[in-house]
Design a protein around this motif. Structure first.
Motif, short mmCIF file in Angstrom:
data_model
loop_
_atom_site.label_atom_id
_atom_site.label_comp_id
_atom_site.label_asym_id
_atom_site.label_seq_id
_atom_site.Cartn_x
_atom_site.Cartn_y
_atom_site.Cartn_z
N ALA A 118 -6.70 4.98 -6.04
CA ALA A 118 -7.25 6.25 -6.50
C ALA A 118 -6.14 7.26 -6.77
O ALA A 118 -6.19 8.02 -7.75
N THR A 119 -5.11 7.27 -5.93
CA THR A 119 -3.97 8.16 -6.14
C THR A 119 -3.24 7.82 -7.43
O THR A 119 -2.82 8.70 -8.19
N THR A 148 0.83 -1.20 0.00
CA THR A 148 0.00 0.00 0.00
C THR A 148 0.86 1.25 0.00
O THR A 148 0.65 2.18 -0.79
N GLU A 169 -16.85 3.63 -6.59
CA GLU A 169 -16.31 3.90 -5.25
C GLU A 169 -14.81 4.20 -5.32
O GLU A 169 -14.32 5.12 -4.64
N LEU A 170 -14.07 3.44 -6.13
CA LEU A 170 -12.63 3.60 -6.21
C LEU A 170 -12.22 4.80 -7.06
O LEU A 170 -11.14 5.36 -6.86
N GLU A 207 1.24 4.10 -2.96
CA GLU A 207 1.06 5.53 -2.68
C GLU A 207 2.29 6.32 -3.13
O GLU A 207 2.16 7.41 -3.73
N ALA A 218 -7.66 1.04 -1.40
CA ALA A 218 -8.53 1.81 -2.28
C ALA A 218 -8.00 3.22 -2.49
O ALA A 218 -7.98 3.74 -3.62
N GLY A 219 -7.53 3.85 -1.43
CA GLY A 219 -6.98 5.18 -1.54
C GLY A 219 -5.72 5.22 -2.39
O GLY A 219 -5.51 6.16 -3.18
N ALA A 220 -4.88 4.19 -2.26
CA ALA A 220 -3.65 4.14 -3.06
C ALA A 220 -3.97 3.99 -4.54
O ALA A 220 -3.34 4.63 -5.39
N PRO A 271 -9.55 -0.09 2.84
CA PRO A 271 -9.70 1.33 2.48
C PRO A 271 -8.38 2.00 2.10
O PRO A 271 -8.36 2.87 1.22
N ASP A 272 -7.29 1.61 2.75
CA ASP A 272 -5.99 2.19 2.39
C ASP A 272 -5.57 1.75 0.99
O ASP A 272 -5.00 2.55 0.22
#
Length: 336
Positions: free
Chosen positions: A203-204, A164, A244-245, A168, A199-201, A196-197
């Motif tokens: 998206a970045t 993750t 969502e992503l 990022e 998913a955030g990565a 969720p982490d």
């Protein structure tokens, strides 16, 4: 494209592919006890649970280079791509790979116990994989490899602890990339609070690449549940999860079909039938590499999904990573 057109299109397609970050030495065994070969997982489990069989013998069948990134690299190479494998390759078994490779340490040691109805895999992760970060990658190659690639296949988030943070960091590197296929592996072994982490990565990363999440049905549903995404079926699952992503696409690869959601459409591409199974693991890695080949070459999505289906099905049926000639011979006259 129908299947013959998909297969014939491989003749003129060669793209640059990067796969990473794992690697393993896969030792395959048959299992025996005092009654002979244990033919099924059910029998194996029943004999353990009953206490009637406390000791088993194993017969070593073969040892292969393994790991999701390695499997993806083998498939991309078999399709004629120019492949760079950034993995954990410090073992003589992995020297036989016919691709450009950069090693970041020792591979995992995997024991696969094969039965007629499936396989059981037990893994000893290497310390190098457990502590790996993007700094170890930067020590062996430049991040320019990611910008130059037509497709990146990043695998096995589930088993590589710091993935993750690495995703990022790659997303923050401001790379002008192309297709990025993330095949996260068996996410069900991870705490859902870690999803969720991830998913955030992803998206970045979408700021630098066209990011596609590629997973099997159980893995995709696990991710959706962890993100509180309500779904009814595979099509609604990939649509809701893509929204969502906030990434380019989400794909479920299954034995009966592949279903994908991208920005403006949902696609369902049926798979070919497999008469007999030689392998129960590794088909998804071939799917993701073939999907990346199609998308990286600029194919329509349904054609890229069809190629993924063919590569995975061939491997499951015959136990070998298919070349373009293999796919042509097996499926050249097939239509979906």
């Amino acid at each position: 494209m129908d299947v013959p057109e998909v297969v014939s299109s491989l003749d003129s397609e060669s793209i640059r592919v990067v796969t990473l970050p794992d690697g393993s030495v896969d030792r395959r065994y048959a299992v025996e006890d005092n009654e002979g070969t244990v033919e099924s997982r059910e029998t194996f489990g029943r004999r353990i649970a009953s206490g009637t069989a406390k000791s088993f013998m194993t017969e070593h069948l073969r040892t292969d280079p393994g790991g999701q990134a390695v499997n993806a690299a083998k498939q991309a190479h078999a399709l004629g791509d120019d492949v760079t494998l950034l993995g954990h390759l410090d073992d003589p078994v992995l020297d036989e790979l016919d691709v450009e490779g950069f090693s970041m340490g020792e591979p995992a040691d995997v024991r696969i116990y094969e039965f007629e109805d499936g396989a059981v895999m037990m893994t000893d992760e290497s310390p190098d994989i457990q502590t790996w970060t993007l700094d170890e990658l930067r020590a062996v190659v430049s991040l320019d490899y990611f910008a130059a690639a037509d497709a990146v296949v990043w695998t096995n988030w589930a088993s590589v602890n710091n993935t993750t943070e690495a995703l990022e960091a790659l997303g923050a590197a401001d790379i002008d990339g192309n297709v990025f296929v993330c095949d996260p592996g068996d996410v069900t072994i991870r705490d859902p609070d870690t999803i969720p982490d991830l998913a955030g990565a992803l998206a970045t990363l979408e700021d630098s690449f066209d990011v596609v999440l590629s997973a099997n049905r159980a893995e995709t549903r696990y991710i959706a549940d962890a993100l509180d995404v309500t779904t009814l079926d595979d099509s609604s699952c990939v649509r809701a999860l893509r929204d969502e992503l906030g990434i380019t696409g989400v794909v479920i690869h299954a034995s009966d079909y592949a279903v994908a959601a991208r920005t403006d459409e949902t696609l369902n591409v049926p798979n070919v039938e497999v008469d007999e199974q030689a392998r129960y693991m590794g088909g998804g890695d071939r799917f993701s590499a073939a999907l990346a080949h199609g998308l990286g070459a600029g194919w329509p999505w349904h054609a890229a999904l069809a190629l993924g289906n063919l590569a995975a099905s061939y491997y499951i049926e015959y136990g070998e990573t298919p070349s373009t000639d293999d796919l042509r011979e097996e499926y050249g006259a097939t239509t979906l």
